[in-house]
Motif scaffolding. Structure first.
Motif, PDB file in Angstrom:
ATOM      1  N   HIS A  84     -61.873   2.195 -31.236  1.00 54.62           N
ATOM      2  CA  HIS A  84     -62.750   1.348 -30.826  1.00 54.62           C
ATOM      3  C   HIS A  84     -63.009  -0.007 -30.794  1.00 54.62           C
ATOM      4  O   HIS A  84     -62.602  -0.624 -31.954  1.00 54.62           O
ATOM      5  N   TRP A  85     -63.026  -0.887 -29.734  1.00 53.45           N
ATOM      6  CA  TRP A  85     -62.615  -2.252 -29.825  1.00 53.45           C
ATOM      7  C   TRP A  85     -63.784  -2.911 -29.050  1.00 53.45           C
ATOM      8  O   TRP A  85     -64.524  -2.439 -28.263  1.00 53.45           O
ATOM      9  N   ALA A  86     -64.100  -4.173 -29.499  1.00 53.25           N
ATOM     10  CA  ALA A  86     -65.293  -4.950 -29.064  1.00 53.25           C
ATOM     11  C   ALA A  86     -64.818  -6.341 -28.804  1.00 53.25           C
ATOM     12  O   ALA A  86     -63.999  -6.828 -29.696  1.00 53.25           O
ATOM     13  N   ILE A  87     -64.907  -6.601 -27.605  1.00 51.80           N
ATOM     14  CA  ILE A  87     -64.500  -8.282 -27.050  1.00 51.80           C
ATOM     15  C   ILE A  87     -66.001  -9.100 -27.175  1.00 51.80           C
ATOM     16  O   ILE A  87     -66.754  -8.622 -26.145  1.00 51.80           O
ATOM     17  N   ILE A  88     -65.819 -10.195 -27.807  1.00 53.30           N
ATOM     18  CA  ILE A  88     -67.140 -10.902 -27.908  1.00 53.30           C
ATOM     19  C   ILE A  88     -66.926 -12.133 -27.083  1.00 53.30           C
ATOM     20  O   ILE A  88     -65.970 -13.129 -27.417  1.00 53.30           O
ATOM     21  N   VAL A  89     -67.826 -12.640 -26.029  1.00 59.78           N
ATOM     22  CA  VAL A  89     -67.618 -13.566 -25.193  1.00 59.78           C
ATOM     23  C   VAL A  89     -68.611 -14.640 -25.501  1.00 59.78           C
ATOM     24  O   VAL A  89     -69.821 -14.193 -25.337  1.00 59.78           O
ATOM     25  N   HIS A  90     -68.216 -15.920 -25.667  1.00 57.07           N
ATOM     26  CA  HIS A  90     -69.058 -17.019 -26.164  1.00 57.07           C
ATOM     27  C   HIS A  90     -69.727 -17.543 -24.881  1.00 57.07           C
ATOM     28  O   HIS A  90     -69.568 -17.546 -23.682  1.00 57.07           O
ATOM     29  N   GLY A  91     -70.559 -18.651 -25.185  1.00 53.12           N
ATOM     30  CA  GLY A  91     -71.267 -19.344 -23.947  1.00 53.12           C
ATOM     31  C   GLY A  91     -70.541 -20.666 -23.655  1.00 53.12           C
ATOM     32  O   GLY A  91     -69.603 -21.155 -24.333  1.00 53.12           O
ATOM     33  N   THR A  93     -69.844 -24.687 -23.579  1.00 52.94           N
ATOM     34  CA  THR A  93     -69.538 -25.743 -24.420  1.00 52.94           C
ATOM     35  C   THR A  93     -69.427 -25.483 -25.968  1.00 52.94           C
ATOM     36  O   THR A  93     -69.181 -26.197 -26.747  1.00 52.94           O
ATOM     37  N   VAL A  94     -69.381 -23.856 -26.224  1.00 50.59           N
ATOM     38  CA  VAL A  94     -69.193 -23.571 -27.803  1.00 50.59           C
ATOM     39  C   VAL A  94     -67.653 -23.029 -27.759  1.00 50.59           C
ATOM     40  O   VAL A  94     -66.996 -23.582 -26.764  1.00 50.59           O
ATOM     41  N   SER A  95     -67.338 -22.108 -28.702  1.00 54.90           N
ATOM     42  CA  SER A  95     -66.117 -21.422 -28.469  1.00 54.90           C
ATOM     43  C   SER A  95     -66.140 -20.258 -29.377  1.00 54.90           C
ATOM     44  O   SER A  95     -67.478 -19.877 -29.684  1.00 54.90           O
ATOM     45  N   MET A  96     -65.288 -19.406 -29.520  1.00 57.93           N
ATOM     46  CA  MET A  96     -65.421 -18.247 -30.219  1.00 57.93           C
ATOM     47  C   MET A  96     -65.849 -18.140 -31.618  1.00 57.93           C
ATOM     48  O   MET A  96     -66.305 -17.211 -32.156  1.00 57.93           O
ATOM     49  N   LEU A  97     -65.844 -19.403 -32.255  1.00 58.91           N
ATOM     50  CA  LEU A  97     -66.901 -19.536 -33.645  1.00 58.91           C
ATOM     51  C   LEU A  97     -68.025 -19.179 -33.619  1.00 58.91           C
ATOM     52  O   LEU A  97     -68.574 -18.640 -34.772  1.00 58.91           O
ATOM     53  N   ILE A  98     -68.778 -19.464 -32.415  1.00 60.44           N
ATOM     54  CA  ILE A  98     -70.206 -18.841 -32.446  1.00 60.44           C
ATOM     55  C   ILE A  98     -70.428 -17.621 -32.314  1.00 60.44           C
ATOM     56  O   ILE A  98     -71.180 -16.961 -32.777  1.00 60.44           O
ATOM     57  N   SER A  99     -69.394 -17.019 -31.936  1.00 58.91           N
ATOM     58  CA  SER A  99     -69.310 -15.577 -31.742  1.00 58.91           C
ATOM     59  C   SER A  99     -69.172 -14.697 -33.109  1.00 58.91           C
ATOM     60  O   SER A  99     -69.315 -13.499 -33.231  1.00 58.91           O
ATOM     61  N   THR A 100     -68.667 -15.469 -34.079  1.00 57.12           N
ATOM     62  CA  THR A 100     -68.467 -14.857 -35.658  1.00 57.12           C
ATOM     63  C   THR A 100     -69.776 -14.178 -36.053  1.00 57.12           C
ATOM     64  O   THR A 100     -69.934 -13.307 -36.979  1.00 57.12           O
ATOM     65  N   GLN A 101     -70.946 -14.668 -35.603  1.00 61.35           N
ATOM     66  CA  GLN A 101     -72.374 -14.203 -36.156  1.00 61.35           C
ATOM     67  C   GLN A 101     -72.193 -12.818 -35.722  1.00 61.35           C
ATOM     68  O   GLN A 101     -73.130 -12.129 -36.498  1.00 61.35           O
ATOM     69  N   TYR A 102     -71.719 -11.997 -34.532  1.00 58.65           N
ATOM     70  CA  TYR A 102     -71.672 -10.787 -34.091  1.00 58.65           C
ATOM     71  C   TYR A 102     -70.769  -9.765 -34.844  1.00 58.65           C
ATOM     72  O   TYR A 102     -70.862  -8.635 -34.617  1.00 58.65           O
ATOM     73  N   ILE A 103     -70.054 -10.481 -35.766  1.00 56.79           N
ATOM     74  CA  ILE A 103     -68.738  -9.464 -36.235  1.00 56.79           C
ATOM     75  C   ILE A 103     -69.480  -8.393 -36.938  1.00 56.79           C
ATOM     76  O   ILE A 103     -68.801  -7.291 -36.917  1.00 56.79           O
ATOM     77  N   ASP A 104     -70.500  -8.585 -37.719  1.00 62.30           N
ATOM     78  CA  ASP A 104     -70.834  -7.731 -38.684  1.00 62.30           C
ATOM     79  C   ASP A 104     -71.668  -6.426 -37.657  1.00 62.30           C
ATOM     80  O   ASP A 104     -71.782  -5.189 -37.927  1.00 62.30           O
ATOM     81  N   LEU A 105     -72.230  -6.761 -36.485  1.00 63.99           N
ATOM     82  CA  LEU A 105     -72.674  -5.500 -35.601  1.00 63.99           C
ATOM     83  C   LEU A 105     -71.727  -4.591 -35.317  1.00 63.99           C
ATOM     84  O   LEU A 105     -72.061  -3.503 -35.256  1.00 63.99           O
ATOM     85  N   PHE A 106     -70.694  -5.104 -35.232  1.00 64.27           N
ATOM     86  CA  PHE A 106     -69.501  -4.165 -34.685  1.00 64.27           C
ATOM     87  C   PHE A 106     -68.640  -3.669 -35.793  1.00 64.27           C
ATOM     88  O   PHE A 106     -68.303  -2.481 -35.662  1.00 64.27           O
ATOM     89  N   GLN A 107     -68.374  -4.491 -36.731  1.00 65.79           N
ATOM     90  CA  GLN A 107     -67.831  -3.850 -37.768  1.00 65.79           C
ATOM     91  C   GLN A 107     -68.518  -2.641 -38.724  1.00 65.79           C
ATOM     92  O   GLN A 107     -67.989  -1.813 -39.044  1.00 65.79           O
ATOM     93  N   SER A 108     -69.833  -2.566 -38.660  1.00 64.17           N
ATOM     94  CA  SER A 108     -70.605  -1.600 -39.316  1.00 64.17           C
ATOM     95  C   SER A 108     -70.661  -0.426 -38.555  1.00 64.17           C
ATOM     96  O   SER A 108     -70.967   0.476 -39.082  1.00 64.17           O
ATOM     97  N   ILE A 113     -62.387  -5.914 -33.570  1.00 69.85           N
ATOM     98  CA  ILE A 113     -62.816  -6.982 -32.672  1.00 69.85           C
ATOM     99  C   ILE A 113     -61.879  -8.178 -32.233  1.00 69.85           C
ATOM    100  O   ILE A 113     -60.857  -8.305 -32.850  1.00 69.85           O
ATOM    101  N   LEU A 114     -62.238  -8.380 -31.069  1.00 75.56           N
ATOM    102  CA  LEU A 114     -61.323  -9.432 -30.412  1.00 75.56           C
ATOM    103  C   LEU A 114     -62.489 -10.667 -30.171  1.00 75.56           C
ATOM    104  O   LEU A 114     -63.368 -10.643 -29.099  1.00 75.56           O
ATOM    105  N   LEU A 115     -62.294 -11.727 -30.680  1.00 78.16           N
ATOM    106  CA  LEU A 115     -62.926 -12.961 -30.414  1.00 78.16           C
ATOM    107  C   LEU A 115     -62.115 -13.756 -29.384  1.00 78.16           C
ATOM    108  O   LEU A 115     -60.825 -13.911 -29.555  1.00 78.16           O
ATOM    109  N   ILE A 116     -62.745 -14.345 -28.336  1.00 73.85           N
ATOM    110  CA  ILE A 116     -62.025 -14.960 -27.272  1.00 73.85           C
ATOM    111  C   ILE A 116     -62.711 -16.367 -27.033  1.00 73.85           C
ATOM    112  O   ILE A 116     -63.828 -16.603 -27.146  1.00 73.85           O
ATOM    113  N   ASP A 117     -61.700 -17.203 -26.793  1.00 73.88           N
ATOM    114  CA  ASP A 117     -62.168 -18.763 -26.138  1.00 73.88           C
ATOM    115  C   ASP A 117     -62.143 -18.701 -24.720  1.00 73.88           C
ATOM    116  O   ASP A 117     -60.992 -18.279 -24.170  1.00 73.88           O
TER     117      ASP A 117
END
Length: 330
Positions: A84-91, A93-108, A113-117
């Protein structure tokens, strides 16, 4: 009198030209936020921290986009045996760093997880943001990368916030069969509608003739037009489960856009409206409700036993005094 008139006309032309240049810059290559500012926001919101990110076990990866841009990301292998993989895509002017807030949602839930710029953001290359027009092909390239490196039996979920939400919805028009669900947090429903709204309410500028002129510049410089970006059209014929999330106080991308998408979406979909949340902070405002909505979507999408007969989520409807939910309906 003629000279004065010419001076006035030249001054007006200069002002109009400046407004057009400013609008195009704001639309396609606005200044990016620093990692310091992003971590400051995350820490102030209490959703993630620089210290946690520094301690996080992660691997830097990169690929080439279909049009030759280097795109960067981080792989976080929660469980190397998991498919199972989750790709998290940011909004924007930001970057993948802002997507770190959602890591726990999918790790649990046992997801790797793949965070992308996104292109033009973070460490990825690119000159212009195209609001999902080219970015959807970047998501497709990352999906192929996962399947190539971790197996064609992987099940993939997509999460996108703001521009990222629109990107993952645009991707539904070319979706791979291994992608099983999509979560779109504060996405816009249609780029033309969004720009009319922002010109009128945020920048206090007339949509006409400004937007038709900008549209021509978009086509010439960035290779797309506003009419070519419409998540509303992308969701019409897609039967993948989709969870739409939006704050009720979002003025940047108005709340009604997720409601439009929910109503237009074919097949399974659910809508979480977070009371009082502005643009992009629904998770910070209501982390428990947000997490529960995501958990239920994942279990239903993957047809796991834990899905049971749950048909409602802890959500906030406009005007509701307490969190309520729109069901995952078909």
């Amino acid at each position: 009198m003629t000279i004065y008139l010419m001076i006035i006309l030249l001054a007006i032309a200069g002002i109009v030209s400046g407004i057009i240049a400013f609008a195009f810059q704001q639309l396609t290559h606005m200044k990016l936020q620093s990692s310091h500012n992003l971590f400051q926001y995350l820490e102030k919101s209490g959703v993630y921290s620089r210290e946690r990110f520094n301690r996080l076990k992660k691997q830097e990866v990169d690929i080439l986009s279909d049009d030759g841009l280097r795109l960067c990301g981080y792989v976080i292998e929660t469980d190397p045996s998991s498919k199972h993989w989750a790709i998290i895509v940011h909004g924007y002017t930001v970057s993948m760093l802002i997507s770190t807030q959602y890591i726990d949602l999918f790790q649990s839930e046992g997801f790797n997880i793949l965070l992308i710029d996104q292109r033009r953001h973070g460490n990825s290359q690119g000159k212009y943001t195209t609001y999902g027009y080219y970015e959807k092909y970047d998501v497709a390239a990352w999906v192929r990368w996962i399947l190539h490196n971790y197996g064609t039996d992987c099940s993939i979920g997509l999460h996108g916030q703001s521009l990222g939400g629109a990107t993952v919805l645009e991707y539904l028009s070319i979706v791979h069969s291994n992608v099983k669900f999509v979560i779109a947090d504060c996405p816009f429903s249609d780029l033309t509608q969004l720009l009319h709204h922002q010109a009128r309410t945020i920048y206090k500028l007339p949509a006409y003739p400004l937007l038709p002129i900008i549209n021509k510049i978009l086509k010439r410089k960035a290779g797309f037009t506003m009419e070519q970006v419409s998540p509303l059209q992308a969701v019409e014929h897609c039967h993948l489960p989709v969870l739409f999330i939006h704050g009720t106080k979002d003025n940047y991308v108005p709340t009604y856009m997720s409601e439009q998408l929910y109503k237009r979406k074919a097949g399974p979909r659910s809508l979480l409206l977070v009371d009082g949340a502005i643009h992009g902070n629904a998770y910070a405002v209501a982390p428990k409700e947000y997490s529960e909505a995501v958990r239920i979507l994942i279990h239903q999408a993957l047809k796991e036993k834990e899905a049971l007969a749950i048909t409602t989520v802890s959500v906030e409807l406009i005007g509701s005094p307490e969190p309520a939910v729109l069901p995952l309906s078909t």
